[in-house]
Design a protein around this motif. Structure first.
Motif, PDB file in Angstrom:
ATOM      1  N   LEU A 122       1.290  -1.156  -0.267  1.00 49.84           N
ATOM      2  CA  LEU A 122      -0.080   0.298   0.311  1.00 49.84           C
ATOM      3  C   LEU A 122       1.332   0.836  -0.280  1.00 49.84           C
ATOM      4  O   LEU A 122       1.401   1.738   0.900  1.00 49.84           O
ATOM      5  CB  LEU A 122      -0.850  -0.628   0.390  1.00 49.84           C
ATOM      6  N   GLN A 123       0.556   2.681  -0.619  1.00 52.62           N
ATOM      7  CA  GLN A 123       0.886   3.487  -1.040  1.00 52.62           C
ATOM      8  C   GLN A 123       0.135   4.789  -0.764  1.00 52.62           C
ATOM      9  O   GLN A 123      -0.348   4.679  -0.806  1.00 52.62           O
ATOM     10  CB  GLN A 123       2.067   3.587  -1.582  1.00 52.62           C
ATOM     11  N   GLN A 124       0.545   5.281   0.037  1.00 50.17           N
ATOM     12  CA  GLN A 124      -0.096   6.833   1.008  1.00 50.17           C
ATOM     13  C   GLN A 124       0.625   7.930   0.152  1.00 50.17           C
ATOM     14  O   GLN A 124       1.349   8.045   0.771  1.00 50.17           O
ATOM     15  CB  GLN A 124      -1.100   6.299   1.688  1.00 50.17           C
ATOM     16  N   GLU A 125      -0.649   9.236  -0.055  1.00 52.13           N
ATOM     17  CA  GLU A 125       0.413  10.176  -0.035  1.00 52.13           C
ATOM     18  C   GLU A 125      -0.903  11.280   0.393  1.00 52.13           C
ATOM     19  O   GLU A 125      -2.143  11.360  -0.466  1.00 52.13           O
ATOM     20  CB  GLU A 125       0.519  10.766  -1.680  1.00 52.13           C
ATOM     21  N   LEU A 135      -4.362   6.976  -2.223  1.00 56.00           N
ATOM     22  CA  LEU A 135      -3.784   5.634  -2.090  1.00 56.00           C
ATOM     23  C   LEU A 135      -3.735   5.103  -3.439  1.00 56.00           C
ATOM     24  O   LEU A 135      -3.942   4.895  -5.056  1.00 56.00           O
ATOM     25  CB  LEU A 135      -4.740   5.340  -1.574  1.00 56.00           C
ATOM     26  N   GLY A 136      -2.854   3.945  -3.582  1.00 50.64           N
ATOM     27  CA  GLY A 136      -2.201   2.964  -4.450  1.00 50.64           C
ATOM     28  C   GLY A 136      -1.904   1.791  -3.736  1.00 50.64           C
ATOM     29  O   GLY A 136      -1.909   1.326  -2.299  1.00 50.64           O
ATOM     30  N   ALA A 137      -2.293   0.793  -4.568  1.00 55.53           N
ATOM     31  CA  ALA A 137      -2.352  -0.979  -4.085  1.00 55.53           C
ATOM     32  C   ALA A 137      -1.448  -1.562  -5.072  1.00 55.53           C
ATOM     33  O   ALA A 137      -2.527  -1.613  -6.348  1.00 55.53           O
ATOM     34  CB  ALA A 137      -3.262  -1.331  -3.372  1.00 55.53           C
ATOM     35  N   LYS A 138      -0.754  -2.667  -4.691  1.00 53.66           N
ATOM     36  CA  LYS A 138      -0.297  -3.461  -5.403  1.00 53.66           C
ATOM     37  C   LYS A 138      -0.179  -4.353  -4.567  1.00 53.66           C
ATOM     38  O   LYS A 138      -0.152  -5.155  -3.334  1.00 53.66           O
ATOM     39  CB  LYS A 138       1.044  -3.261  -6.293  1.00 53.66           C
ATOM     40  N   ALA A 139      -1.037  -6.109  -5.903  1.00 56.24           N
ATOM     41  CA  ALA A 139      -1.321  -7.162  -4.993  1.00 56.24           C
ATOM     42  C   ALA A 139      -0.248  -7.758  -6.131  1.00 56.24           C
ATOM     43  O   ALA A 139      -0.521  -8.069  -7.228  1.00 56.24           O
ATOM     44  CB  ALA A 139      -2.804  -7.180  -4.386  1.00 56.24           C
ATOM     45  N   THR A 140       0.637  -8.966  -5.485  1.00 57.82           N
ATOM     46  CA  THR A 140       1.585  -9.337  -5.897  1.00 57.82           C
ATOM     47  C   THR A 140       0.606 -11.611  -5.339  1.00 57.82           C
ATOM     48  O   THR A 140       0.453 -11.398  -4.713  1.00 57.82           O
ATOM     49  CB  THR A 140       2.484  -9.315  -6.059  1.00 57.82           C
ATOM     50  N   ASN A 141       0.599 -12.145  -6.539  1.00 61.15           N
ATOM     51  CA  ASN A 141       0.232 -13.864  -6.151  1.00 61.15           C
ATOM     52  C   ASN A 141       1.766 -14.561  -5.430  1.00 61.15           C
ATOM     53  O   ASN A 141       2.567 -14.404  -6.431  1.00 61.15           O
ATOM     54  CB  ASN A 141      -0.063 -14.837  -7.534  1.00 61.15           C
ATOM     55  N   GLU A 142       1.921 -14.750  -4.398  1.00 60.74           N
ATOM     56  CA  GLU A 142       2.822 -15.407  -3.630  1.00 60.74           C
ATOM     57  C   GLU A 142       3.135 -16.431  -4.274  1.00 60.74           C
ATOM     58  O   GLU A 142       4.769 -17.028  -4.089  1.00 60.74           O
ATOM     59  CB  GLU A 142       2.436 -15.916  -1.842  1.00 60.74           C
ATOM     60  N   ASN A 143       2.481 -17.095  -5.219  1.00 57.23           N
ATOM     61  CA  ASN A 143       3.106 -18.202  -5.945  1.00 57.23           C
ATOM     62  C   ASN A 143       3.108 -18.366  -6.953  1.00 57.23           C
ATOM     63  O   ASN A 143       4.039 -19.108  -8.359  1.00 57.23           O
ATOM     64  CB  ASN A 143       1.846 -19.212  -6.109  1.00 57.23           C
ATOM     65  N   TYR A 181      -4.452  -0.952  -7.988  1.00 60.49           N
ATOM     66  CA  TYR A 181      -5.957  -0.181  -7.768  1.00 60.49           C
ATOM     67  C   TYR A 181      -4.896   0.761  -7.159  1.00 60.49           C
ATOM     68  O   TYR A 181      -4.549   0.918  -6.774  1.00 60.49           O
ATOM     69  CB  TYR A 181      -6.769  -0.433  -7.709  1.00 60.49           C
ATOM     70  N   ALA A 182      -5.689   2.652  -8.026  1.00 58.68           N
ATOM     71  CA  ALA A 182      -5.394   3.609  -7.755  1.00 58.68           C
ATOM     72  C   ALA A 182      -6.244   4.417  -7.483  1.00 58.68           C
ATOM     73  O   ALA A 182      -7.195   4.638  -7.759  1.00 58.68           O
ATOM     74  CB  ALA A 182      -4.099   4.252  -8.573  1.00 58.68           C
ATOM     75  N   GLY A 183      -6.892   5.217  -5.896  1.00 63.42           N
ATOM     76  CA  GLY A 183      -7.526   6.331  -6.294  1.00 63.42           C
ATOM     77  C   GLY A 183      -7.297   7.315  -5.490  1.00 63.42           C
ATOM     78  O   GLY A 183      -6.266   7.634  -4.650  1.00 63.42           O
ATOM     79  N   GLU A 184      -7.839   8.570  -6.534  1.00 67.75           N
ATOM     80  CA  GLU A 184      -7.515   9.833  -5.519  1.00 67.75           C
ATOM     81  C   GLU A 184      -8.602  10.905  -4.902  1.00 67.75           C
ATOM     82  O   GLU A 184      -9.508  10.351  -5.807  1.00 67.75           O
ATOM     83  CB  GLU A 184      -6.695  10.539  -6.587  1.00 67.75           C
ATOM     84  N   TYR A 185      -8.873  10.832  -4.062  1.00 64.21           N
ATOM     85  CA  TYR A 185      -9.881  12.082  -3.218  1.00 64.21           C
ATOM     86  C   TYR A 185      -9.719  12.991  -2.866  1.00 64.21           C
ATOM     87  O   TYR A 185      -8.524  13.753  -2.261  1.00 64.21           O
ATOM     88  CB  TYR A 185     -10.464  10.493  -2.003  1.00 64.21           C
ATOM     89  N   GLU A 186     -10.808  14.203  -2.832  1.00 67.09           N
ATOM     90  CA  GLU A 186     -10.778  15.240  -2.198  1.00 67.09           C
ATOM     91  C   GLU A 186     -12.130  15.731  -1.927  1.00 67.09           C
ATOM     92  O   GLU A 186     -13.247  15.318  -1.545  1.00 67.09           O
ATOM     93  CB  GLU A 186     -10.389  16.447  -3.521  1.00 67.09           C
ATOM     94  N   ALA A 187     -10.796  16.453   0.074  1.00 65.59           N
ATOM     95  CA  ALA A 187     -12.015  16.574   1.289  1.00 65.59           C
ATOM     96  C   ALA A 187     -12.130  18.730   0.347  1.00 65.59           C
ATOM     97  O   ALA A 187     -10.337  18.714   0.880  1.00 65.59           O
ATOM     98  CB  ALA A 187     -11.861  16.041   2.330  1.00 65.59           C
TER      99      ALA A 187
END
Length: 143
Positions: free
Chosen positions: A36-39, A62-70, A78-84
């Motif tokens: 997971l990455q966040q900024e 926010l960003g996520a990278k999921a790698t199969n363990e096998n 997946y990446a998402g950008e949000y604004e409040a």
């Protein structure tokens, strides 16, 4: 938990600015390692229109990278950008707000309102892609 000093901005809007993901691999029953990455960014908006309120924007990326363990070739992203957007009461000036935005405790109070909203959407999107995101935190730790 820090107390918010006056002036206190009010959260008026929250939205998803960008959302992009891909998971073309095996989704069911596969153990994935999740990174997971966040900024988080702040910005003060000073209106051009007389009488319009000051606004503080909190942007969460926010960003996520999921790698199969096998199978290292099986990767989901997946990446998402949000604004409040937080608005100050009428009459609050830039000179009053600028030093407050340099205070980490003041920043924390704003981010602590925006981050759970962003993370809720982010987790839901990861789960919709077949990834187990239940362990991701919704809130922020306070240091």
């Amino acid at each position: 938990m820090p107390e918010m000093t006056a002036p206190r901005p009010v959260l008026r809007s929250f939205r998803v600015l960008a959302s992009n993901g891909e998971n073309r691999g095996e989704a069911a029953g596969v153990r994935m390692r999740l990174e997971l990455q966040q900024e988080i960014e702040f910005g003060l908006a000073v209106p051009d229109v007389a009488g319009a309120p000051l606004m503080v924007g909190v942007r969460v990326k926010l960003g996520a990278k999921a790698t199969n363990e096998n199978d290292a070739g099986d990767v989901a992203t997946y990446a998402g950008e949000y604004e409040a957007r937080f608005y100050y009461p009428a009459g609050v000036t830039e000179d009053t707000v600028t030093p407050l935005l340099d205070n980490p405790e003041y920043q924390y109070v704003l981010v602590a309102q925006a981050f759970p909203l962003a993370m809720s959407h982010f987790r839901r999107e990861l789960q919709a892609m077949g990834l187990d995101a239940r362990e991701l935190p919704l809130g922020l730790p306070y240091n």
